[in-house]
Design a protein around this motif. Sequence first.
Motif, PDB file in Angstrom:
ATOM      1  N   TYR A  77       0.817  -1.121  -0.003  1.00  0.00           N
ATOM      2  CA  TYR A  77       0.028  -0.087  -0.294  1.00  0.00           C
ATOM      3  C   TYR A  77       0.888   1.455  -0.016  1.00  0.00           C
ATOM      4  CZ  TYR A  77      -3.470   3.362   1.203  1.00  0.00           C
ATOM      5  OH  TYR A  77      -4.202   4.573   1.426  1.00  0.00           O
ATOM      6  N   ALA A  78       0.573   2.151  -0.920  1.00  0.00           N
ATOM      7  CA  ALA A  78       1.462   3.663  -1.090  1.00  0.00           C
ATOM      8  C   ALA A  78       0.345   4.655  -1.421  1.00  0.00           C
ATOM      9  CB  ALA A  78       2.454   3.360  -1.999  1.00  0.00           C
ATOM     10  N   CYS A  79       0.375   5.713  -0.814  1.00  0.00           N
ATOM     11  CA  CYS A  79      -0.580   6.774  -1.092  1.00  0.00           C
ATOM     12  C   CYS A  79       0.143   8.160  -0.870  1.00  0.00           C
ATOM     13  CB  CYS A  79      -1.905   6.621  -0.141  1.00  0.00           C
ATOM     14  SG  CYS A  79      -3.096   8.048  -0.473  1.00  0.00           S
ATOM     15  N   ARG A  80       0.089   8.852  -1.935  1.00  0.00           N
ATOM     16  CA  ARG A  80       0.661  10.413  -1.811  1.00  0.00           C
ATOM     17  C   ARG A  80      -0.588  11.120  -2.038  1.00  0.00           C
ATOM     18  NH1 ARG A  80       6.511  10.712  -3.029  1.00  0.00           N
ATOM     19  NH2 ARG A  80       6.222  12.228  -4.692  1.00  0.00           N
ATOM     20  N   MET A 193       8.472   0.379   4.320  1.00  0.00           N
ATOM     21  CA  MET A 193       7.383  -0.393   3.553  1.00  0.00           C
ATOM     22  C   MET A 193       7.047   0.268   2.268  1.00  0.00           C
ATOM     23  SD  MET A 193       7.079  -3.430   4.683  1.00  0.00           S
ATOM     24  CE  MET A 193       5.805  -4.052   3.627  1.00  0.00           C
ATOM     25  N   GLU A 194       6.747   1.546   2.297  1.00  0.00           N
ATOM     26  CA  GLU A 194       6.645   2.448   0.877  1.00  0.00           C
ATOM     27  C   GLU A 194       7.861   2.229  -0.042  1.00  0.00           C
ATOM     28  OE1 GLU A 194       5.947   6.772  -0.672  1.00  0.00           O
ATOM     29  OE2 GLU A 194       4.621   6.020   1.128  1.00  0.00           O
ATOM     30  N   VAL A 195       9.042   2.052   0.496  1.00  0.00           N
ATOM     31  CA  VAL A 195      10.142   1.821  -0.395  1.00  0.00           C
ATOM     32  C   VAL A 195       9.990   0.537  -0.960  1.00  0.00           C
ATOM     33  CG1 VAL A 195      12.899   1.448  -0.408  1.00  0.00           C
ATOM     34  CG2 VAL A 195      11.885   3.334   0.718  1.00  0.00           C
ATOM     35  N   PHE A 196       9.506  -0.407  -0.332  1.00  0.00           N
ATOM     36  CA  PHE A 196       9.426  -2.011  -0.833  1.00  0.00           C
ATOM     37  C   PHE A 196       8.174  -1.832  -1.792  1.00  0.00           C
ATOM     38  CE2 PHE A 196       7.232  -5.916  -1.482  1.00  0.00           C
ATOM     39  CZ  PHE A 196       8.267  -6.782  -1.647  1.00  0.00           C
ATOM     40  N   ALA A 197       7.145  -1.111  -1.336  1.00  0.00           N
ATOM     41  CA  ALA A 197       6.141  -1.053  -2.432  1.00  0.00           C
ATOM     42  C   ALA A 197       6.553  -0.228  -3.935  1.00  0.00           C
ATOM     43  CB  ALA A 197       4.917   0.134  -1.842  1.00  0.00           C
ATOM     44  N   LYS A 198       7.517   0.781  -3.580  1.00  0.00           N
ATOM     45  CA  LYS A 198       7.983   1.269  -4.781  1.00  0.00           C
ATOM     46  C   LYS A 198       8.874   0.463  -5.568  1.00  0.00           C
ATOM     47  CE  LYS A 198       9.919   5.797  -6.425  1.00  0.00           C
ATOM     48  NZ  LYS A 198      10.386   7.098  -6.064  1.00  0.00           N
ATOM     49  N   TYR A 199       9.736  -0.451  -4.907  1.00  0.00           N
ATOM     50  CA  TYR A 199      10.415  -1.338  -5.714  1.00  0.00           C
ATOM     51  C   TYR A 199       9.545  -2.408  -6.361  1.00  0.00           C
ATOM     52  CZ  TYR A 199      13.060  -5.947  -6.121  1.00  0.00           C
ATOM     53  OH  TYR A 199      13.273  -7.139  -6.429  1.00  0.00           O
ATOM     54  N   ALA A 200       8.510  -2.864  -5.648  1.00  0.00           N
ATOM     55  CA  ALA A 200       7.537  -3.933  -6.290  1.00  0.00           C
ATOM     56  C   ALA A 200       6.922  -3.142  -7.614  1.00  0.00           C
ATOM     57  CB  ALA A 200       6.642  -4.586  -5.297  1.00  0.00           C
TER      58      ALA A 200
END
Length: 335
Positions: A77-80, A193-200
């Motif tokens: 999950y990521a939200c900006r 976890m957002e870093v992982f989300a961006k990688y994925a």
Amino acid sequence: MSRKNYDEIKKKFGQFIDTWKTRKIDVLETIFDKDVICFLSTVKAYPCGSQHSLFGIKNFVNDIPKSDVFHSRICNYACRIGEGEAQQVAHVVCVAAKFEKGSNEPKTFEFTAMFANHWIIKEKGWLIDEIRMDLVKHGGDLESFEEAWYFDIPNAKWYPGVHFPCILGELDSPWNKIKNPVDCGLSDKEQIMEVFAKYAYAIDHNIFGHMENVLTEDVTSIMPPWGDMTKRKWIEALKFHRQCDRYWTHPGKLYEVIIENDKAHAVIYRMSGHNQRTHPYHYTKANIDIEHACARYVFDFRKEEGAWKIFRCRYYLGFVELGKYQDDLYDDTEK
């Protein structure tokens, strides 16, 4: 205030996914704008992906095939959030099961859905005014899902009338779409976890510039079958390997994270959502409520100029049972 907005969007997305199990569609009116634009790659009657409006979303939820068991997990999950708008992404890993009378072994359907949603602020609060969902990896023998939903061969290809993915990595990326995001006050754990989300997101949606900027210059990675890799070699190997597939999907569930000053160590499980090529997970009544992963990441992160980045990665394939599903839909990053 920014943190409140972030939490509201995350809560409402979770409520939407929960309706897949509860079928309580009235709550959708507090989550979606009535004129929401929908691109849902699963709807068999609309293989182009379109089934627009709140009415279409309600139909989609009501038409999800019934099952005796339905589990879901929201990952990556990521939200900006910007001025009056937000862009949010996630992977949702699901398993549905149906038991025939007297049988200990259910028919199952495992799948992963990837989302890229645009939100706007109105009197009702934050509402989705555009939803994009691609159904990716799937497996199992519960025929009702195969009969109800649209599937295409997952290989990368082109032919007249090809059904393109609903999500376009560059244009639907929250890191690209929201140019000047507000600071939502995320914890270090949430930032990691957002870093992982961006990688994925990078490797799953074929946008490798996102991968490049979450890695330190001296990053090292061990990932079978390639062995030790530098930053160049890691990106090179994945980018080349990615070409043959239409979709990749790498949903991650945090197992543990240890943070010490500007360094962090994390174990993240890659959740399944699909049958493996050989030796698939064998479901029974005894384990149908057990959550399982298909691989394990061991990461080391380093904070550089205020931003967490990956500087070491180890990837281990193999099924791991993680215990019973919990009521929390998310990857537990707040805990």
